[in-house]
Scaffold this active site. Structure first.
Site, PDB file in Angstrom:
ATOM      1  N   MET A  64       0.830  -1.216  -0.134  1.00  0.00           N
ATOM      2  CA  MET A  64      -0.086  -0.073  -0.059  1.00  0.00           C
ATOM      3  C   MET A  64       0.871   1.229   0.087  1.00  0.00           C
ATOM      4  O   MET A  64       0.480   2.303   0.221  1.00  0.00           O
ATOM      5  CB  MET A  64      -1.066  -0.065   1.186  1.00  0.00           C
ATOM      6  CG  MET A  64      -1.877  -1.068   1.204  1.00  0.00           C
ATOM      7  SD  MET A  64      -3.352  -0.836   1.924  1.00  0.00           S
ATOM      8  CE  MET A  64      -2.737  -0.356   3.588  1.00  0.00           C
ATOM      9  N   HIS A 118       9.051   1.361   3.602  1.00  0.00           N
ATOM     10  CA  HIS A 118      10.011   1.251   4.248  1.00  0.00           C
ATOM     11  C   HIS A 118      10.910   0.246   4.415  1.00  0.00           C
ATOM     12  O   HIS A 118      10.561  -0.666   3.302  1.00  0.00           O
ATOM     13  CB  HIS A 118       9.359   1.320   5.808  1.00  0.00           C
ATOM     14  CG  HIS A 118       8.315   0.502   6.271  1.00  0.00           C
ATOM     15  ND1 HIS A 118       8.613  -0.848   6.204  1.00  0.00           N
ATOM     16  CD2 HIS A 118       7.046   0.460   6.366  1.00  0.00           C
ATOM     17  CE1 HIS A 118       7.491  -1.717   6.437  1.00  0.00           C
ATOM     18  NE2 HIS A 118       6.489  -0.870   6.691  1.00  0.00           N
ATOM     19  N   GLY A 177      10.775  -2.612   5.725  1.00  0.00           N
ATOM     20  CA  GLY A 177      10.137  -3.960   5.466  1.00  0.00           C
ATOM     21  C   GLY A 177       9.850  -4.365   4.351  1.00  0.00           C
ATOM     22  O   GLY A 177       9.960  -5.406   3.772  1.00  0.00           O
ATOM     23  N   HIS A 178       8.978  -3.260   3.665  1.00  0.00           N
ATOM     24  CA  HIS A 178       8.613  -3.446   2.244  1.00  0.00           C
ATOM     25  C   HIS A 178       9.842  -3.788   1.264  1.00  0.00           C
ATOM     26  O   HIS A 178      10.045  -4.667   0.497  1.00  0.00           O
ATOM     27  CB  HIS A 178       8.041  -2.272   1.651  1.00  0.00           C
ATOM     28  CG  HIS A 178       6.894  -1.953   2.231  1.00  0.00           C
ATOM     29  ND1 HIS A 178       6.629  -0.668   3.108  1.00  0.00           N
ATOM     30  CD2 HIS A 178       5.561  -2.384   2.394  1.00  0.00           C
ATOM     31  CE1 HIS A 178       5.312  -0.535   3.491  1.00  0.00           C
ATOM     32  NE2 HIS A 178       4.830  -1.470   3.133  1.00  0.00           N
ATOM     33  N   LYS A 201       4.928  -9.897   9.427  1.00  0.00           N
ATOM     34  CA  LYS A 201       4.560  -8.912  10.476  1.00  0.00           C
ATOM     35  C   LYS A 201       2.855  -8.986  10.425  1.00  0.00           C
ATOM     36  O   LYS A 201       2.362  -8.687  11.454  1.00  0.00           O
ATOM     37  CB  LYS A 201       5.087  -7.405   9.926  1.00  0.00           C
ATOM     38  CG  LYS A 201       3.940  -6.232   9.920  1.00  0.00           C
ATOM     39  CD  LYS A 201       4.396  -5.640  11.224  1.00  0.00           C
ATOM     40  CE  LYS A 201       3.410  -4.306  11.611  1.00  0.00           C
ATOM     41  NZ  LYS A 201       2.634  -3.827  10.542  1.00  0.00           N
ATOM     42  N   GLN A 218      -3.098 -11.791   8.192  1.00  0.00           N
ATOM     43  CA  GLN A 218      -3.099 -11.862   6.406  1.00  0.00           C
ATOM     44  C   GLN A 218      -2.390 -12.957   5.816  1.00  0.00           C
ATOM     45  O   GLN A 218      -2.735 -13.159   4.690  1.00  0.00           O
ATOM     46  CB  GLN A 218      -2.625 -10.608   6.130  1.00  0.00           C
ATOM     47  CG  GLN A 218      -2.275 -10.115   4.675  1.00  0.00           C
ATOM     48  CD  GLN A 218      -2.060  -8.821   4.614  1.00  0.00           C
ATOM     49  OE1 GLN A 218      -2.717  -7.890   4.413  1.00  0.00           O
ATOM     50  NE2 GLN A 218      -0.690  -8.474   4.110  1.00  0.00           N
TER      51      GLN A 218
HETATM   52  P1  AMP Z   1       1.387  -2.869   3.776  1.00  0.00           P
HETATM   53  O1  AMP Z   1       2.083  -1.771   2.438  1.00  0.00           O
HETATM   54  O2  AMP Z   1       1.395  -2.490   4.905  1.00  0.00           O
HETATM   55  O3  AMP Z   1       0.070  -3.337   3.083  1.00  0.00           O
HETATM   56  O4  AMP Z   1       2.428  -4.050   3.589  1.00  0.00           O
HETATM   57  C1  AMP Z   1       2.771  -4.597   2.191  1.00  0.00           C
HETATM   58  C2  AMP Z   1       3.669  -5.880   2.528  1.00  0.00           C
HETATM   59  O5  AMP Z   1       4.552  -5.689   3.329  1.00  0.00           O
HETATM   60  C3  AMP Z   1       2.817  -6.910   3.430  1.00  0.00           C
HETATM   61  O6  AMP Z   1       3.093  -8.241   2.774  1.00  0.00           O
HETATM   62  C4  AMP Z   1       3.300  -6.914   4.596  1.00  0.00           C
HETATM   63  O7  AMP Z   1       3.191  -7.758   5.636  1.00  0.00           O
HETATM   64  C5  AMP Z   1       4.740  -6.301   4.466  1.00  0.00           C
HETATM   65  N1  AMP Z   1       5.434  -5.745   5.628  1.00  0.00           N
HETATM   66  C6  AMP Z   1       4.939  -4.412   6.410  1.00  0.00           C
HETATM   67  N2  AMP Z   1       5.697  -4.269   7.327  1.00  0.00           N
HETATM   68  C7  AMP Z   1       6.640  -5.031   7.179  1.00  0.00           C
HETATM   69  C8  AMP Z   1       7.730  -5.272   8.217  1.00  0.00           C
HETATM   70  N3  AMP Z   1       8.227  -4.526   9.284  1.00  0.00           N
HETATM   71  N4  AMP Z   1       8.672  -6.462   7.970  1.00  0.00           N
HETATM   72  C9  AMP Z   1       8.565  -7.347   7.113  1.00  0.00           C
HETATM   73  N5  AMP Z   1       7.328  -7.094   6.124  1.00  0.00           N
HETATM   74  C10 AMP Z   1       6.385  -5.881   6.333  1.00  0.00           C
END
Ligand code: AMP
Length: 282
Positions: free
Chosen positions: A30, A34, A36-37, A150, A154
């Site tokens: 989304m 950061h 993590g992504h 994380k 999901q």
């Molecule tokens: P989001 O943009 O929050 O929907 O996350 C997109 C993807 O990044 C999803 O698969 C999340 O689980 C993953 N994600 C978000 N935060 C982290 C993190 N801190 N470490 C690893 N993966 C992450």
């Protein structure tokens, strides 16, 4: 790196790459990226010939009182992160309408697995996630798709989705990336003021306390959940949503911990609803 807003162009590009024998890795997000992504993108870069990502703030997964309108966005910063992470192709729709159901009214209902943990306070959230992820899977086509642990619930639901509908997709779960002090990286951390940022450490502290209790011999799931709740509740700026000790597959509360336990916690810190989790093996 190529950025496309048209989902069918994204689909055609990837079909074209596969026709030339290339493997595809796909990272749906989304945005407000950061590390993590970026870790998911780097993993895809290591394992696949072509790395695709998507940036789409999915309205279907936000409840009426949630933060859809103010969800953080950063086109420039995200473009840089995508490039630095070795992404080749990005689906970045300008207008959400094409990504929604086209007016068909069809939605995936994930059932009881989506009503546990986060689903208790976010009814319909995982239906919205599954609906868009199914659509993205159809657009991406055969590939490896990378998701973070994380978002543990999901990930379980997406694994079931891929398997249940026979999507030609290998779902890859990747480790949670944390800040040096233990806070799990999240786009929503940007909502935190400096005191709240400190207070947010109560989530990872709760998980460590739960883990320590299990390692010290605690076998009662309810007791571990209580220990985690106490950690969050002792933080004045936090409002506990849930703290749970569950089976990592079914997400049902564990009465007795024998093998693997998923410790999961969610709390509001100011405006931000944050989640974190840890898998512990006894
Ligand atoms: P989001 O943009 O929050 O929907 O996350 C997109 C993807 O990044 C999803 O698969 C999340 O689980 C993953 N994600 C978000 N935060 C982290 C993190 N801190 N470490 C690893 N993966 C992450």
């Amino acid at each position: 790196m190529k950025i496309v807003s048209d989902r069918h162009e994204f689909q055609r590009e990837l079909q074209h790459h596969r026709a030339k024998g290339k493997t595809v890795g796909f990272v749906p997000t989304m945005g407000f990226l950061h590390d993590g992504h970026a870790s998911l993108m780097r993993r895809a870069r290591e394992e696949c010939d072509i790395v695709a990502a998507s940036i789409f703030v999915n309205p279907l997964q936000f409840g009426a009182n949630e933060d859809l309108a103010k969800y953080p966005r950063d086109r420039e910063g995200d473009t840089r992160t995508l490039e630095e992470s070795g992404v080749d192709l990005v689906l970045w729709p300008n207008d959400p309408s094409g990504m929604l159901d086209g007016g068909s009214g069809f939605n995936i209902q994930v059932g009881s697995i989506g009503e546990k943990l986060c689903g208790r306070t976010r009814p319909g959230h995982f239906d919205g996630v599954a609906t868009i992820v199914a659509k993205l899977f159809n657009l991406a086509g055969p590939c490896k798709a990378y998701f973070g642990r994380k978002d543990a619930q999901q990930l379980v639901i997406i694994e079931r989705l891929a398997e249940g509908f026979d999507f030609p997709i290998e779902v890859v779960g990747c480790p949670t990336v944390r800040e040096p002090d233990g806070l799990a990286m999240s786009s929503r951390n940007s909502y935190l003021g400096s005191e709240e940022r400190q207070a947010a450490l109560c989530l990872s502290r709760a998980l460590s306390a739960g883990q320590a209790a299990i390692q010290a011999g605690e076998t009662l799931g309810s007791r571990v959940a209580e220990i985690m709740s106490e950690q969050v509740e002792s933080e004045p700026l936090a409002r506990l949503d849930y703290a749970a000790c569950v089976d990592p597959e079914s997400l049902d509360d564990l009465s007795t911990i024998s093998g693997e336990a998923l410790l999961a916690v969610a709390a509001f810190i100011g405006q931000a609803r944050l989640i974190d989790n840890l898998t512990v093996t006894r």
